[in-house]
Design a protein around this motif. Structure first.
Motif, PDB file in Angstrom:
ATOM      1  N   ILE A  56     -17.943  59.771  17.777  1.00 45.37           N
ATOM      2  CA  ILE A  56     -16.944  58.746  18.073  1.00 45.37           C
ATOM      3  C   ILE A  56     -17.251  58.081  19.425  1.00 45.37           C
ATOM      4  CG2 ILE A  56     -14.488  58.340  18.540  1.00 45.37           C
ATOM      5  CD1 ILE A  56     -13.849  60.687  16.649  1.00 45.37           C
ATOM      6  N   ALA A  57     -17.567  58.958  20.414  1.00 47.79           N
ATOM      7  CA  ALA A  57     -17.864  58.443  21.771  1.00 47.79           C
ATOM      8  C   ALA A  57     -19.127  57.596  21.762  1.00 47.79           C
ATOM      9  CB  ALA A  57     -18.003  59.613  22.730  1.00 47.79           C
ATOM     10  N   ALA A  58     -20.181  58.099  21.066  1.00 42.64           N
ATOM     11  CA  ALA A  58     -21.444  57.347  21.048  1.00 42.64           C
ATOM     12  C   ALA A  58     -21.263  55.991  20.382  1.00 42.64           C
ATOM     13  CB  ALA A  58     -22.506  58.177  20.319  1.00 42.64           C
ATOM     14  N   MET A  59     -20.483  55.972  19.274  1.00 42.60           N
ATOM     15  CA  MET A  59     -20.225  54.703  18.618  1.00 42.60           C
ATOM     16  C   MET A  59     -19.454  53.774  19.541  1.00 42.60           C
ATOM     17  SD  MET A  59     -17.982  52.518  17.042  1.00 42.60           S
ATOM     18  CE  MET A  59     -16.574  53.559  17.304  1.00 42.60           C
ATOM     19  N   HIS A  60     -18.433  54.312  20.239  1.00 44.05           N
ATOM     20  CA  HIS A  60     -17.583  53.482  21.097  1.00 44.05           C
ATOM     21  C   HIS A  60     -18.390  52.858  22.243  1.00 44.05           C
ATOM     22  CE1 HIS A  60     -13.918  52.180  23.194  1.00 44.05           C
ATOM     23  NE2 HIS A  60     -14.574  52.512  24.320  1.00 44.05           N
TER      24      HIS A  60
END
Length: 793
Positions: A123-127
């Motif tokens: 989720i963090a990497a996508m964000h």
């Protein structure tokens, strides 16, 4: 300088924020449902379902982020770099799929937390890659502390979501897991958005290659459509799986309820489910068993330990019922997987029926099934123990062998049910005369034995007297045939020094009791042994006499006194033994009657006499003696009818001779048989008249056609006034009743002259002819002159 936190209210379109939250919720629920389906799928199909779940989750996270970004309107020019935007989507799908795969393929809580952490970092990497694709006319600055918080929230909540999904049961559990995943995505997004600061700079311009918000909206719409498709597919799969699971559960439940044995599924000590048979066994409603503890029904620690230490092996223990009663059971435990988790199945078999059967088998191994008395094996064991006790402590041990008199006639006349009732009655009557030190056994058939420790032989005699008296007074059902028995007694150590000898000697004494008139008892005496052995040898040889053609018939003429003409013949049985020579009928006929061989021999005599008489050209009569056993047999009348039909002999030429002793044991049965014989056209003669017990009443009651005076009243009738008076009375009685009288045993002319003077109808004896083969009398049977001299001789 513009911050997202500062302008959430003024710079965000809350309609799009709500849409982002909705897309996120739908994506989260879809992902959780797909993961649940992947856990239940076979190993070969799990990879495909995990790929679908990873794609749905990645698209959902990506769409949530960019819809929320569309909701943000900072009031300055902005756009999105296409390669970085596409990379952010790929990162989301790849990392979410990796985290889900770890959680499902490895299984267990640690793998769920690890997979959830990967999902959170995805989720963090996508964000952050998505934020890197955000091109704005200004400068972006990041707060490292808030970035750390956003990473922590994504990792922790992602792990928690998958951990909850492992234990998810039903819609509520899946909804809880989806809600935590929703919080993981949303909390991370808005926390990370709070970590960025955008400073407008008029000198900077948005790249011409950047995608404007309108195009991004189209991409987000496509991603949202994909999510909707995935959600529909997940919903359809979930509905189908639930229906199949429900059907399978119903089927398994029905199968479990159909089982005769009790079945339980447990986790730890907790009962998850139980079938109807187990509920019936413990006496509780089936619906109340789920959630109870197994130890409430298996109270024995040893039984539970044996089950745990020996899975797949049956263990005998006890089950406690609702009322506290313990029931013997056999329990077997087996590990199973139930609802995706390890459980163990417990099969409980009720042993009460088997224990009763084992007890019955054990009883029958040592007792007689009909009477409940000890059997031969138990009697032998007890006899050995008694003999050892006598050897050690002195005293005596008496064996009383008891045999019912004419028991076969009871079965033949009254049926086997009456015979069984008599045996049960004998067991009850005799047992009542015994004390605790004595034992009664049924050795087989109508043979019984009593074991009696005693100080002197006379005590055994007194017991035998009591037994015989009690049997005479008792009847099986109050109105059945009377009970008659004979008893033989042998005493240890006086009469034998081993078990076999003692039983043999008691049996020898029993034979003597039967020979001496039945209904009595006899002690063994040494001289009895040879007599009984001789009698048994004769009985053995007699059983084979018919098959070996050792029996033959001789014929003695019966003559009309007035004319001297032969009017018929009496068929007399002879036995030519290959080693003993001629055996007297007075010896072998009583043996045949006692052993029931008379039925076989009597049938042979009847067939042979009728066959011979049917071959005579002259229609002379033939007389055949019939024993009491034959008269009382249920097949006798049918046999006579069959023989007459097969031989072709006219019924009026056959004369059946019956003694009075054949009538007294069962007069009603004998009367019925004689009347049936008369109905066939036969003639019936009373043989040995005057030697019975109630001759006059028998003449009145039974349908006789002739009276045969016993030879004891004919002998010396010409010289003995008392004998002559009796003969005149009998002849007068016959004339008064209209019955012809035949005198047996006529040996002198003077005897024949007396009979002629007194108008006796017919005579038979040595004077008219000795018993001889029928060929000696061919002049009478065939009307020729051959052999006349032989008859005179």
């Amino acid at each position: 300088m513009l911050t997202v936190v500062g302008c959430l209210v003024e710079s965000h379109d809350f309609r799009l924020v709500t849409l982002a939250a909705g897309i996120c919720a739908l994506s989260s629920l879809t992902t959780v449902c797909l993961v649940s389906h992947a856990r239940r799928a076979l190993a070969g199909a799990q990879a495909g379902w995990l790929a679908v779940a990873g794609t749905a989750g990645g698209f959902g996270i990506w769409a949530t982020h960019f819809i929320a970004m569309l909701a943000f309107a900072p009031g300055i020019a902005s756009g999105y770099d296409v390669p970085l935007t596409g990379l952010s989507l790929a990162i989301a799908v790849l990392l979410v799929g990796s985290g889900l795969s770890l959680a499902v393929l490895q299984g267990g809580r640690p793998a769920a937390w690890g997979g959830g952490a990967i999902l959170g970092f995805g989720i963090a990497a996508m964000h952050y890659s998505g934020m890197a694709a955000y091109d704005v006319a200004g400068h972006k600055a990041w707060d490292a502390a808030i970035v750390a918080v956003s990473l922590a929230l994504g990792g922790l909540l992602g792990g928690a979501a998958l951990a909850v999904q492992v234990d998810a049961r039903g819609p509520v559990g899946q909804a809880a897991a989806a809600l935590i995943l929703l919080l993981a995505i949303c909390s991370h997004h808005f926390t990370a958005m709070g970590a960025v600061t955008v400073t407008p700079d008029p000198t900077l311009a948005v790249s011409e290659t950047a995608v404007p918000n309108a195009w991004l909206a189209v991409a987000v719409a496509l991603a949202s459509l994909a999510i909707l498709l995935f959600a529909g597919a997940a919903l359809a799969l979930d509905v189908r799986d639930r229906r199949h699971a429900r059907q399978e559960a119903d089927r398994l439940h029905s199968l479990a309820n159909a089982a005769v044995e009790g079945l339980l599924v447990c986790t730890g000590d907790t009962v998850v489910s139980a079938n109807r048979s187990f509920a019936k066994l413990v006496g509780l409603p089936q619906g109340s068993l789920a959630g109870t503890v197994l130890s409430a029904y298996l109270p024995g620690e040893a039984g539970r330990f044996a089950l745990a230490s020996q899975p797949d092996r049956p263990v005998e223990t006890a089950v406690r019922q609702a009322d506290g009663t313990l029931v013997p059971v056999e329990v077997i435990m087996q590990p199973v997987e139930h609802a995706g988790r390890p459980h163990y199945a417990v099969a409980v078999r009720d042993l009460r029926a088997r224990r009763r059967a084992e007890s019955r088998i054990q009883f029958l191994a040592h007792h007689d099934a009909l009477t409940g008395l000890a059997n031969r094996a138990s009697f032998g064991t007890r006899l050995e123990e008694g003999m050892r006790a006598v050897d050690a402590g002195g005293g005596k041990l008496a064996v009383l062998c008891l045999d019912l008199d004419r028991f076969k006639e009871v079965n033949d006349l009254f049926g086997h049910a009456a015979g069984d009732a008599m045996l049960e009655s004998v067991a009850s009557i005799v047992t009542a005369e015994l004390d605790g030190a004595m034992m009664m056994a049924r050795l087989g058939g109508d043979e019984f034995a009593v074991l009696m420790p005693c100080g002197h032989s006379s005590a055994a005699g007194r017991l035998a007297e009591r037994i015989l008296e009690a049997l005479r007074a008792g009847r099986p059902d109050g109105n059945g045939p009377p009970v008659a028995a004979s008893v033989g007694i042998a005493v240890y150590p006086d009469d034998a020094d081993d078990r076999a000898g003692l039983l043999s000697n008691a049996d020898t004494a029993l034979y003597r009791a039967k020979s001496d008139g039945r209904g009595t008892y006899r002690f063994f005496e040494a001289r009895m042994g040879a007599e009984v052995r001789e009698r048994r040898l004769l009985e053995h040889d007699l059983r084979h006499a018919v098959a070996r053609r050792e029996l033959e018939l001789v014929y003695q003429p019966q003559t009309e006194i007035g004319s001297g003409e032969v009017i018929g013949f009496e068929a007399l049985l002879r036995w030519r033994h290959p080693e003993r020579g001629h055996v007297s009928p007075a010896v072998f006929v009583p043996i045949a009657e006692e052993s029931d061989l008379i039925l076989q021999i009597g049938e042979w005599v009847l067939r042979e006499a009728c066959r011979e008489a049917a071959s005579w050209p002259r229609p002379l009569s033939v007389a055949v003696n019939v024993s009491a056993v034959q008269i009382h047999g249920p097949r006798f009348v049918g046999l006579v009818h069959e023989v007459l039909l097969q031989s072709g002999l006219a019924p009026h030429r056959l004369e059946v001779e019956v003694t009075e002793t054949a009538l007294i044991s069962d007069p009603n049965r004998a009367l019925l048989t004689l009347r049936q014989l008369r109905a066939l056209g036969l003639r019936i003669a009373m043989d040995d008249f005057g030697t019975g017990y109630s001759s006059l009443s028998n003449l009145r009651s039974f349908p006789f056609d002739k009276i045969k005076i016993d030879s004891s009243f004919v002998r010396s009738v010409d010289s003995n006034e008392q004998t002559a008076a009796i003969m005149r009375s009998v002849l007068g009685l016959g004339r008064g009743l209209g019955l012809p009288v035949l005198a047996e045993g006529v040996e002198t002319a003077a005897e024949l002259g007396f009979l002629a003077a007194e108008r006796c109808h017919a005579a038979q004896g040595y004077l008219m002819g000795r018993p001889s083969p029928i060929g000696h009398f061919s002049t009478h049977t065939h009307g020729s002159s051959a052999g006349a001299e032989k008859i005179r001789a």
